[in-house]
Design a protein around this motif. Structure first.
Motif, mmCIF file in Angstrom:
data_model
loop_
_atom_site.group_PDB
_atom_site.id
_atom_site.type_symbol
_atom_site.label_atom_id
_atom_site.label_comp_id
_atom_site.label_asym_id
_atom_site.label_seq_id
_atom_site.Cartn_x
_atom_site.Cartn_y
_atom_site.Cartn_z
ATOM 1 N N UNK A 10 0.779 -1.325 -0.272
ATOM 2 C CA UNK A 10 -0.201 0.157 -0.044
ATOM 3 C C UNK A 10 0.789 1.221 0.117
ATOM 4 N N UNK A 11 1.992 1.353 0.416
ATOM 5 C CA UNK A 11 3.010 2.159 0.385
ATOM 6 C C UNK A 11 3.647 2.356 -1.164
ATOM 7 N N UNK A 12 3.339 1.656 -1.919
ATOM 8 C CA UNK A 12 3.925 1.610 -3.186
ATOM 9 C C UNK A 12 5.278 0.642 -3.468
ATOM 10 N N UNK A 13 5.431 -0.295 -2.577
ATOM 11 C CA UNK A 13 6.651 -1.503 -2.756
ATOM 12 C C UNK A 13 6.081 -1.983 -3.914
ATOM 13 N N UNK A 14 7.022 -2.440 -4.722
ATOM 14 C CA UNK A 14 6.339 -3.235 -5.886
ATOM 15 C C UNK A 14 7.007 -4.748 -5.903
ATOM 16 N N UNK A 15 7.710 -5.129 -4.690
ATOM 17 C CA UNK A 15 7.924 -6.543 -4.584
ATOM 18 C C UNK A 15 8.719 -6.999 -3.245
ATOM 19 N N UNK A 16 9.221 -8.095 -3.037
ATOM 20 C CA UNK A 16 9.892 -8.347 -1.958
ATOM 21 C C UNK A 16 10.982 -9.302 -2.216
ATOM 22 N N UNK A 17 11.909 -9.574 -1.300
ATOM 23 C CA UNK A 17 12.995 -10.514 -1.408
ATOM 24 C C UNK A 17 12.613 -11.154 -0.040
#
Length: 593
Positions: A282-289
């Motif tokens: 929701x904060x604009x992060x596009x993905x995760x590691x």
């Protein structure tokens, strides 16, 4: 032919080191002595340079608020005790508050979350997408979750600490025993024997299991003693208290996985991590590691990743899984997009770069993972691995060039590079915790070769040596070609063994293969030898000539890295191109028909 979207390049940056221009580099130095980078150091100019290098994603490592040794009590942030923190700046994989960011990274710690939001905005404006870490297997020993939103509960806050296990406990406990710090080894003392600038006493009673699974109240020095293990509904005897995902779900998309879990009861830790991931989306992060993903049940990943994809279908999900026997399980049933290709491709390339291995092994590795090749992300450096230029790895950044060409062009999978790799950073500093050859992730430190590119925050490479600038130019040419090439998302054929059998002077230091899609056809040749050049008549197999629809005659080949021109000559169905290749040189030859 593949219909995959273009190839992606992840630029991993250790966030607190990127913009630090302090060159003091005192072992165990404080933040005032050795300096620290900030979110604000990722200026429009800095981000443009990363985008221009050829990156499409930037992985900001060390963003979530983790345990560290610096006094922020004046900002309402509790202090962390050195006995349960590795280094002075702390491990980014000992997260203390999943709903906030590292206060070290902010110009104003009271506005640190807003400063991160502005960083996300600047990153997107530079045509880069944002990846951050989620560490599912463990959290900081002193996890607090101070910023947890109302209605949610921090990890461990509602646990029954009188038992070793309950399904909805977030941690495992050792009732009746109090946590004790490890017996320090190898001359190690927290903070190098210095005292922090504040009083601190850590009490944990009952003791919790340690992050790597140690069930002792006093973990070993080599355990992940600064962390505690998360309970995913796995009992101490290995039995599980959640629904098992049927094998048929390996062939069902994320929507089907979401439907599977939506009416099922799951352990509380699953819900907490789902809420954390959706918060950052929701904060604009596009993905995760995801750190150490194989230490967590694959059913959890099905649950988490399907929830993420329902929120953001193009989320970029990459993970550490080091057991090749589990790759397909975590890809197909766990719905991971990408896994580190460490044990297969990275380890094989490292062996060759160190002068031990033969290039013959690389096509075999490729063939053995052909069915999942798109999901195996390639790299030569990251925060866990030795720097190529360090004596402990290859001792020369130039040795990474042919391996990087192969990593970038052999499969359709994404490519990752680590900040400083493009200028030959050797990680020679003794930062405190840990040892040289890896850029420290535990202490405040400068990154000297990279600082020459930062150039007092001009981010223009103004202090680089010619060799460093030339190396960065190579990376830029390679990465920009990589993200624009259609052929690299298309078909592959090995021509290495055909030439090993049929071509004089072609040998095990050289590797060759072809890639193509539609009208873009590439012949890729790399020489891994550090001092010898080789000359030979590289041959194309008859079946490839037929597939490409080539006729007798001459075809021009143009090298996509430095513009050299060569001629492919076909006579009576035999196709050959003269190749004279220098030490550590590669050609990406595009056929102009």
């Amino acid at each position: 032919m593949n219909n995959l979207k273009g190839k992606q390049v992840v630029y991993q940056v250790f966030t607190r080191l990127f913009g630090n221009t302090n060159t003091n580099n005192k072992p165990w130095g404080t933040i005032d002595e050795n300096g620290v980078g900030k979110f604000s150091d990722f200026t429009d100019q800095a981000l443009k340079q990363i985008s221009d290098l050829g990156a499409t994603y930037i992985w900001y490592t060390g963003v979530p608020h983790h345990a560290l040794i610096n006094d922020y009590s004046g900002y309402g942030i509790s202090n962390d005790c050195p006995e349960i923190v590795k280094g002075r700046a702390g491990s980014p994989y000992a997260v203390k508050d999943y709903y906030n960011v590292n206060p070290d990274l902010a110009d104003d710690p009271t506005q640190r979350l807003e400063e991160f939001k502005q960083l996300v905005k600047r990153t997107h404006n530079a045509n880069l997408k944002v990846i951050i870490d989620i560490v599912p297997n463990h959290v900081a020993r002193n996890y607090e979750g101070q910023s947890t939103p109302q209605g949610d509960t921090p990890f461990g806050a509602s646990d029954n600490t009188g038992v070793d296990y309950e399904r909805n406990n977030d941690f495992y406990y050792i009732p009746g025993e109090e946590f004790q710090v490890p017996e320090w080894q190898h001359g190690y003392l927290p903070l190098g024997g210095q005292s922090p600038d504040f009083e601190c006493e850590y009490i944990e009673n009952p003791a919790k299991w340690t992050g790597n699974g140690s069930r002792r109240a006093q973990p070993d020095f080599n355990d992940w003693y600064e962390t505690v293990k998360i309970n995913y509904g796995v009992r101490p005897d290995g039995q599980v208290d959640f629904d098992i995902l049927p094998d048929t779900y390996a062939h069902i998309d994320y929507k089907g996985h979401f439907d599977f879990w939506k009416d099922k009861s799951v352990p509380s830790s699953w819900v907490k991590f789902k809420n954390i991931a959706l918060y950052w989306l929701s904060m604009g992060v596009d993905g995760f590691r995801y750190d150490m993903a194989e230490m967590v049940p694959v059913e959890f990943w099905s649950y988490l990743n399907s929830n993420i994809k329902m929120q953001k279908s193009d989320a970029f999900l990459m993970a550490e899984v080091y057991n090749p026997n589990e790759y397909r399980n975590y890809i197909h049933k766990g719905k991971m997009d990408y896994l580190y290709d460490k044990v297969e491709m990275y380890d094989s390339l490292k062996h060759i770069m160190q002068g031990h291995g033969w290039s013959d092994h690389i096509p075999v590795v490729k063939r053995n993972t052909q069915d999942i090749e798109h999901h195996l992300l390639h790299f030569l450096e990251n925060h866990d691995e030795q720097r190529i230029a360090s004596p402990e790895f290859a001792g020369n950044a130039e040795k990474g060039k042919p391996a990087m060409v192969v990593s970038a062009t052999m499969t359709t999978a994404p490519l990752m590079i680590y900040f400083g790799q493009e200028v030959g950073e050797p990680a020679a500093e003794n930062a405190g915790f840990g040892s040289p050859s890896r850029t420290s992730i535990f202490d405040y430190i400068g990154v000297p070769h990279f600082q020459r590119w930062v150039n007092d925050k001009k981010f223009d490479g103004g202090q680089l040596s010619k060799q460093e600038a030339d190396l960065r130019d190579f990376y830029s040419k390679l990465l920009n070609f990589t993200i624009r090439s259609k052929a690299l998302m298309g078909d592959y054929q090995d021509i290495h063994f055909y030439n090993r059998d049929n071509t004089e002077f072609y040998n095990h230091h050289v590797l060759s293969y072809v890639r193509w899609q539609n009208d873009e056809r590439l012949i890729i040749v790399s020489n891994f030898h550090e001092s010898d050049w080789f000359g030979f008549e590289l041959a194309l197999p008859p079946d490839l000539i037929e597939t490409w629809g080539l006729q007798d005659g001459e075809y021009e080949l143009l090298d996509m890295l430095y513009g050299a021109k060569k001629q492919l000559k076909i006579k009576q169905g035999a196709a050959k191109v003269r190749v004279d290749i220098n030490p550590l040189e590669s050609f990406i030859l595009k056929l102009n028909s």
